[in-house]
Design a protein around this motif. Sequence first.
Motif, mmCIF file in Angstrom:
data_model
loop_
_atom_site.group_PDB
_atom_site.id
_atom_site.type_symbol
_atom_site.label_atom_id
_atom_site.label_comp_id
_atom_site.label_asym_id
_atom_site.label_seq_id
_atom_site.Cartn_x
_atom_site.Cartn_y
_atom_site.Cartn_z
ATOM 1 N N ALA A 199 81.627 0.484 21.908
ATOM 2 C CA ALA A 199 82.859 1.250 22.088
ATOM 3 C C ALA A 199 83.852 0.499 22.961
ATOM 4 O O ALA A 199 83.478 -0.189 23.910
ATOM 5 C CB ALA A 199 82.544 2.611 22.703
ATOM 6 N N ALA A 200 85.128 0.672 22.646
ATOM 7 C CA ALA A 200 86.184 0.080 23.449
ATOM 8 C C ALA A 200 86.721 1.044 24.494
ATOM 9 O O ALA A 200 87.373 0.629 25.456
ATOM 10 C CB ALA A 200 87.328 -0.387 22.550
ATOM 11 N N GLU A 201 86.449 2.335 24.328
ATOM 12 C CA GLU A 201 86.924 3.373 25.236
ATOM 13 C C GLU A 201 85.732 4.158 25.778
ATOM 14 O O GLU A 201 84.658 4.171 25.170
ATOM 15 C CB GLU A 201 87.887 4.311 24.506
ATOM 16 C CG GLU A 201 89.164 3.642 24.017
ATOM 17 C CD GLU A 201 90.017 3.103 25.164
ATOM 18 O OE1 GLU A 201 89.958 3.681 26.271
ATOM 19 O OE2 GLU A 201 90.728 2.109 24.950
ATOM 20 N N PRO A 202 85.893 4.827 26.913
ATOM 21 C CA PRO A 202 84.775 5.549 27.532
ATOM 22 C C PRO A 202 84.079 6.503 26.578
ATOM 23 O O PRO A 202 84.724 7.182 25.770
ATOM 24 C CB PRO A 202 85.441 6.302 28.682
ATOM 25 C CG PRO A 202 86.630 5.469 29.044
ATOM 26 C CD PRO A 202 87.132 4.918 27.737
ATOM 27 N N GLU A 224 88.807 -5.892 28.444
ATOM 28 C CA GLU A 224 89.685 -4.833 27.937
ATOM 29 C C GLU A 224 88.923 -3.736 27.212
ATOM 30 O O GLU A 224 89.528 -2.880 26.565
ATOM 31 C CB GLU A 224 90.742 -5.448 27.013
ATOM 32 C CG GLU A 224 91.663 -6.427 27.737
ATOM 33 C CD GLU A 224 92.650 -7.095 26.801
ATOM 34 O OE1 GLU A 224 92.654 -6.756 25.602
ATOM 35 O OE2 GLU A 224 93.414 -7.952 27.271
ATOM 36 N N LYS A 225 87.584 -3.736 27.328
ATOM 37 C CA LYS A 225 86.777 -2.698 26.694
ATOM 38 C C LYS A 225 85.846 -2.094 27.735
ATOM 39 O O LYS A 225 85.394 -2.780 28.651
ATOM 40 C CB LYS A 225 85.966 -3.277 25.526
ATOM 41 C CG LYS A 225 86.828 -3.836 24.412
ATOM 42 C CD LYS A 225 85.980 -4.419 23.285
ATOM 43 C CE LYS A 225 86.860 -4.985 22.176
ATOM 44 N NZ LYS A 225 86.044 -5.552 21.064
ATOM 45 N N ARG A 226 85.550 -0.804 27.575
ATOM 46 C CA ARG A 226 84.706 -0.146 28.573
ATOM 47 C C ARG A 226 83.968 1.033 27.965
ATOM 48 O O ARG A 226 84.479 1.733 27.089
ATOM 49 C CB ARG A 226 85.556 0.333 29.752
ATOM 50 C CG ARG A 226 86.713 1.271 29.365
ATOM 51 C CD ARG A 226 87.448 1.744 30.590
ATOM 52 N NE ARG A 226 88.607 2.572 30.239
ATOM 53 C CZ ARG A 226 89.140 3.466 31.063
ATOM 54 N NH1 ARG A 226 88.625 3.650 32.267
ATOM 55 N NH2 ARG A 226 90.192 4.175 30.693
ATOM 56 N N GLU A 227 82.757 1.246 28.453
ATOM 57 C CA GLU A 227 81.972 2.409 28.076
ATOM 58 C C GLU A 227 82.102 3.538 29.095
ATOM 59 O O GLU A 227 81.875 4.705 28.770
ATOM 60 C CB GLU A 227 80.491 2.032 27.955
ATOM 61 C CG GLU A 227 80.173 1.053 26.840
ATOM 62 C CD GLU A 227 78.700 0.752 26.784
ATOM 63 O OE1 GLU A 227 78.075 1.054 25.760
ATOM 64 O OE2 GLU A 227 78.165 0.211 27.778
ATOM 65 N N SER A 252 84.865 -1.704 32.508
ATOM 66 C CA SER A 252 84.923 -0.389 33.146
ATOM 67 C C SER A 252 85.439 -0.499 34.575
ATOM 68 O O SER A 252 86.275 0.298 35.016
ATOM 69 C CB SER A 252 83.532 0.261 33.144
ATOM 70 O OG SER A 252 83.085 0.504 31.833
ATOM 71 N N PHE A 253 84.937 -1.481 35.308
ATOM 72 C CA PHE A 253 85.396 -1.669 36.679
ATOM 73 C C PHE A 253 86.846 -2.146 36.708
ATOM 74 O O PHE A 253 87.648 -1.672 37.526
ATOM 75 C CB PHE A 253 84.504 -2.672 37.405
ATOM 76 C CG PHE A 253 84.771 -2.746 38.889
ATOM 77 C CD1 PHE A 253 84.029 -1.982 39.761
ATOM 78 C CD2 PHE A 253 85.767 -3.571 39.392
ATOM 79 C CE1 PHE A 253 84.277 -2.031 41.133
ATOM 80 C CE2 PHE A 253 86.020 -3.627 40.752
ATOM 81 C CZ PHE A 253 85.279 -2.856 41.626
ATOM 82 N N ILE A 254 87.175 -3.076 35.831
ATOM 83 C CA ILE A 254 88.542 -3.603 35.794
ATOM 84 C C ILE A 254 89.545 -2.485 35.528
ATOM 85 O O ILE A 254 90.597 -2.412 36.178
ATOM 86 C CB ILE A 254 88.657 -4.713 34.736
ATOM 87 C CG1 ILE A 254 87.857 -5.942 35.183
ATOM 88 C CG2 ILE A 254 90.108 -5.087 34.474
ATOM 89 C CD1 ILE A 254 87.666 -6.989 34.099
ATOM 90 N N ALA A 255 89.231 -1.592 34.592
ATOM 91 C CA ALA A 255 90.134 -0.478 34.294
ATOM 92 C C ALA A 255 90.273 0.453 35.494
ATOM 93 O O ALA A 255 91.376 0.927 35.806
ATOM 94 C CB ALA A 255 89.627 0.294 33.082
#
Length: 331
Positions: A199-202, A224-227, A252-255
Amino acid sequence: MSTALFLSSAEIADLASPEEYVAPVRAGYRERGHGAPAEPRTTLFNEAPAGMLTGYLAILPDTGAMGGYTYAAGFSGRDAHFALPIFDADSGDPLALLDGASMNPHKTGAAGAVGVDALAPVDAADLAIIGSGTQARGQLRATATVRDFDRVEVYSPTQENRQSFAAEMNEELDATVAAVASSAAAVEGADVVVTATNAAEPVFDGEMLDPGTHVTAMGQYHPEKRELDTTTIERATYVPDLRARVTRDAGSFIAAQEDGAVDETHIHAELGEVLVGDAPGRESPDDITVFDSGGTAIETVASAKLLYDRAVEEGVGEEISFAPASDAMGR
């Protein structure tokens, strides 16, 4: 002339069971906690044809090996291939070249299990798995060896896939494994949550996490992708596999950092630092913890050495030759 073993993916698949990867991977991360060198992955992206070339390295002196993956994924073949050389950590001589595809979910699952063992409640009984592919299977098989789960709830977007996963894992595990219709249903009431997706979004709302929940996220290593959402990162004691990779590819941390919710001081410790006691893990029953497992050569080299040792014991593999540079380059 130096020699090494070439181990095929099929040979590797028969050398060790999933649970046997956990102890050497834990030992590898303990070595890292004591200062063993390891570097985050380097990934080169190609646009046409679309693909990526990735590599990472580690030296594990006590394990006796050093090396790491190089793998290509995508490109015009639309597939992936994993080459894994390991060398003797003392002499530098080549030990083995592994076709690493079949070991991948086991070594990654073992890293996740080590994170759960270090950070999750000791009495954790309810596990949520988000994802139903090969990596999710690897995470579940390994994690079930470090906690005595009563119930596992799995969610992935395709109903057929999550039901097939549940049916297969029910046959393997003592825990009851059930497919559920949403990630929220899986996360609700869970003691441990494992995300193993592309997944690219949570994939769930961090507000749903009960106090005391542990989360292992292993499906993404792209900036640019995060769970995991910002809420999960902000609420949690955040432990990565390697500190140096957090601001490079831990999406996830970067976002969360870009949202202004955290800064680099929110990185609690590396997993290895927790394992050797240089940093506490869970300090309170109400702590929410996150292990961000992007993949390192620590679990890769530790697992490869396990497989190499087994292959030597069992007489498996094809002997191949390497010319020392002193010979080959002196001509």
